[in-house]
Enzyme design. Structure first.
Site, PDB file in Angstrom:
ATOM      1  N   GLY A  78      35.600 -62.976  61.271  1.00  0.00           N
ATOM      2  CA  GLY A  78      35.160 -62.371  60.017  1.00  0.00           C
ATOM      3  C   GLY A  78      35.283 -60.858  60.084  1.00  0.00           C
ATOM      4  O   GLY A  78      36.129 -60.322  60.805  1.00  0.00           O
TER       5      GLY A  78
ATOM      6  N   GLU B 174      41.625 -66.593  71.922  1.00  0.00           N
ATOM      7  CA  GLU B 174      41.627 -67.906  71.309  1.00  0.00           C
ATOM      8  C   GLU B 174      42.994 -68.557  71.492  1.00  0.00           C
ATOM      9  O   GLU B 174      43.987 -67.884  71.747  1.00  0.00           O
ATOM     10  CB  GLU B 174      41.305 -67.796  69.813  1.00  0.00           C
ATOM     11  CG  GLU B 174      39.934 -67.177  69.547  1.00  0.00           C
ATOM     12  CD  GLU B 174      39.444 -67.419  68.135  1.00  0.00           C
ATOM     13  OE1 GLU B 174      38.753 -68.421  67.920  1.00  0.00           O
ATOM     14  OE2 GLU B 174      39.751 -66.594  67.268  1.00  0.00           O
TER      15      GLU B 174
ATOM     16  N   GLY C 186      30.645 -59.105  62.515  1.00  0.00           N
ATOM     17  CA  GLY C 186      30.892 -59.400  63.925  1.00  0.00           C
ATOM     18  C   GLY C 186      30.052 -58.551  64.850  1.00  0.00           C
ATOM     19  O   GLY C 186      29.572 -59.027  65.883  1.00  0.00           O
TER      20      GLY C 186
ATOM     21  N   GLN D 105      36.268 -60.407  46.130  1.00  0.00           N
ATOM     22  CA  GLN D 105      37.396 -59.871  46.884  1.00  0.00           C
ATOM     23  C   GLN D 105      38.358 -59.127  45.961  1.00  0.00           C
ATOM     24  O   GLN D 105      38.882 -58.068  46.317  1.00  0.00           O
ATOM     25  CB  GLN D 105      38.125 -60.994  47.613  1.00  0.00           C
ATOM     26  CG  GLN D 105      39.226 -60.518  48.550  1.00  0.00           C
ATOM     27  CD  GLN D 105      38.698 -59.678  49.703  1.00  0.00           C
ATOM     28  OE1 GLN D 105      37.739 -60.047  50.367  1.00  0.00           O
ATOM     29  NE2 GLN D 105      39.338 -58.541  49.948  1.00  0.00           N
TER      30      GLN D 105
ATOM     31  N   GLU E 259      36.729 -62.404  66.446  1.00  0.00           N
ATOM     32  CA  GLU E 259      37.987 -61.937  65.860  1.00  0.00           C
ATOM     33  C   GLU E 259      37.630 -61.272  64.542  1.00  0.00           C
ATOM     34  O   GLU E 259      37.016 -61.894  63.677  1.00  0.00           O
ATOM     35  CB  GLU E 259      38.957 -63.100  65.640  1.00  0.00           C
ATOM     36  CG  GLU E 259      39.488 -63.729  66.928  1.00  0.00           C
ATOM     37  CD  GLU E 259      40.329 -62.779  67.762  1.00  0.00           C
ATOM     38  OE1 GLU E 259      40.806 -61.750  67.211  1.00  0.00           O
ATOM     39  OE2 GLU E 259      40.506 -63.055  68.949  1.00  0.00           O
TER      40      GLU E 259
ATOM     41  N   CYS F  97      44.378 -61.722  58.766  1.00  0.00           N
ATOM     42  CA  CYS F  97      44.019 -60.622  59.663  1.00  0.00           C
ATOM     43  C   CYS F  97      45.245 -60.038  60.344  1.00  0.00           C
ATOM     44  O   CYS F  97      45.220 -58.900  60.810  1.00  0.00           O
ATOM     45  CB  CYS F  97      42.993 -61.077  60.692  1.00  0.00           C
ATOM     46  SG  CYS F  97      43.511 -62.485  61.692  1.00  0.00           S
TER      47      CYS F  97
END
Length: 483
Positions: free
Chosen positions: A231, A464, A236, A334, A253, A287
């Site tokens: 996020g 990850e 985070g 958004q 992340e 991202c």
């Protein structure tokens, strides 16, 4: 089970049972805001705690299950995802706004991820060492971390949960999964498949709800041994502070401001393709998206002109329409943030090249045209992650200048370069301050069987995906035995 059987009322999965929520939320189609995708359950702290306790109670059974059982469970999940990729892809496109081809490909990728980790369940490594002491044997084994809280974002509602859930289960952990509030039906659809895979009750749990209640409860709960979060940087950071305060393991992340460097020797058509795909496909909501095109002076004007031409022909529309190349933004919040960033860019003096307007189409939705600006390094549009179809071009005097601009960011997820020079490509791969590099490829687009992650503010903790996922989802034990 087909989606129509439960889609209008997705529920929580707690200890093997489908549970109603304390409140109800509504998921809206961003391509047509008149359409309700589903009404879904929302959990409070109490229900989230029930899910955590169920995962804790199931840990002894699942953590000591044999690798073949884990492999069979994950392979079954992967097979169903692949078999139903068209059906589930349509759901993803309706709920998140990704174009149908992109959505179907994401579901297929999710299936491949589960199948990959089915294999990894049979390949958990160990080591045997000779001791420095006579007659002593030393072995090193990997064991599950415990209960894992997974907090996933909305932009990849199948793939990102898959690359967190699959390794967690493969290595014998139990899971409490909280999808993003805007994509609960996708989270439920994935969880419904997992629920029929042969896991013991409580080994996998689904909780839908807000980050303030459900998410925070996962982060704070003493029975949650590890938290994997994707996020924003701000959220985070709060997750990191709260979870590490009680010494839980954390994996974050948190986005990027990814550069695509275009040198004067580059194949210009290829570079424009990389910019278009990396910056604007998936509506820029990745991202790994390219949001800074750093272009050497010799080809700067030609690159901008060609990219503008391509943006002018990019078809924005309903995610399910065949001709659509870029779907809507995920929601009104958004979209408003994107438009605000565009207004700031204009106010700061960035030169507007194309787009950035809200669009009114045949169906009411969160549509905007792809935006492109010419900027300077100090402009906010060149420094802050926007997470939408908004990018800027920075002029570079030389390769060295381009590299310095690429690294001039607090983020460090991915960086790309377009060049025909092997020397420059190799130098860039070594000196770009990121976790992933791309040469003559879009920055957005990664494989599922290799590590994913970045540096600086983009990531925290072990990588990850791929075999490197074991670093987060397992803990190492060293054993000594007198032979």
């Amino acid at each position: 089970m087909k989606l129509g059987d439960m889609q209008q009322n997705p529920r929580h999965l707690i200890n093997g049972r489908w549970e109603i929520g304390t409140t109800t939320g509504v998921s809206i189609n961003p391509s047509d805001t008149r359409e309700v995708v589903a009404e879904h359950a929302r959990a409070d702290r109490n229900q989230t705690e029930q899910a955590v306790r169920a995962a804790s109670d199931a840990l002894a059974s699942w953590s000591h299950s044999n690798p073949q059982r884990r492999a069979d469970v994950l392979d079954l999940i992967g097979s169903e995802l692949l078999a139903r990729k068209d059906e589930l892809g349509k759901l993803l496109a309706r709920e998140e706004g990704k174009t149908l081809p992109e959505a179907v490909a994401e579901v297929a990728r999710s299936g491949q991820i589960f199948k990959f980790f089915a294999g990894e369940a049979l390949r958990i490594p160990g080591e045997l060492h000779a001791s420095v002491r006579q007659g002593v044997q030393v072995d090193v084994t990997r064991e599950p971390v415990g209960v894992v809280g997974i907090i996933a974002p909305w932009n990849f509602p199948f793939a990102i949960p898959a690359w967190k859930i699959a390794p967690a289960l493969a290595y014998g952990n139990t899971v409490v999964f909280k999808p993003a509030e805007s994509v609960p039906t996708c989270g439920w659809a994935l969880s419904e498949i997992i629920s029929r895979s042969g896991l013991p009750a409580g080994a996998f749990n689904l909780i839908m709800g807000s980050g303030r209640e459900a998410g925070q409860t996962l982060v704070d709960h003493p029975l949650v041994n590890a938290v994997s979060f994707t996020g924003s940087v701000a959220t985070g950071t709060r997750v990191l502070q709260a979870a590490t305060a009680r010494r839980a393991r954390v994996q974050l992340e948190m986005g990027g401001k990814n550069p695509l460097v275009v040198l004067a020797d580059a194949d210009l058509e290829q570079a424009v393709d990389c910019a278009l795909q990396g910056g604007y496909f998936s509506t820029g909501q990745r991202c790994t998206a390219s949001s800074r095109f750093i272009v050497e002076a010799g080809v700067h004007d030609a690159f901008v002109a060609r990219l503008r031409q391509r943006l002018a022909t990019l078809k924005v529309g309903h995610a399910l329409e065949r001709a659509t190349e870029m779907g809507p933004v995920v929601d009104e919040t958004q979209l408003a943030q994107n438009l605000e960033h565009i207004a700031i860019a204009r106010k700061e003096g960035a030169e507007h090249v194309f787009g950035g307007e809200r669009l009114e189409l045949a169906t009411p939705g969160h549509y905007m045209s792809p935006a492109l600006f010419l900027a300077r390094p100090e402009h906010r549009i060149a420094r802050e992650e926007i997470f939408g179809p908004v990018a800027c071009v920075l002029r570079a005097d030389s390769y060295e200048h381009a590299l310095a601009l690429a690294n001039d960011t607090p983020f460090g997820l991915c960086a790309g370069i377009c060049t025909t020079s092997l020397k420059r490509a190799m130098h860039f791969k070594r000196h770009a301050q990121v976790g992933m590099t791309m040469v003559n490829l879009p920055t957005a687009g990664v494989d599922f069987h290799v590590p994913f992650g970045g540096r600086k503010d983009s990531s925290y903790g072990p990588r990850e995906q791929g075999s490197h996922a074991a670093e987060f989802y397992t803990t190492v034990k060293t054993g000594y035995m007198l032979a």
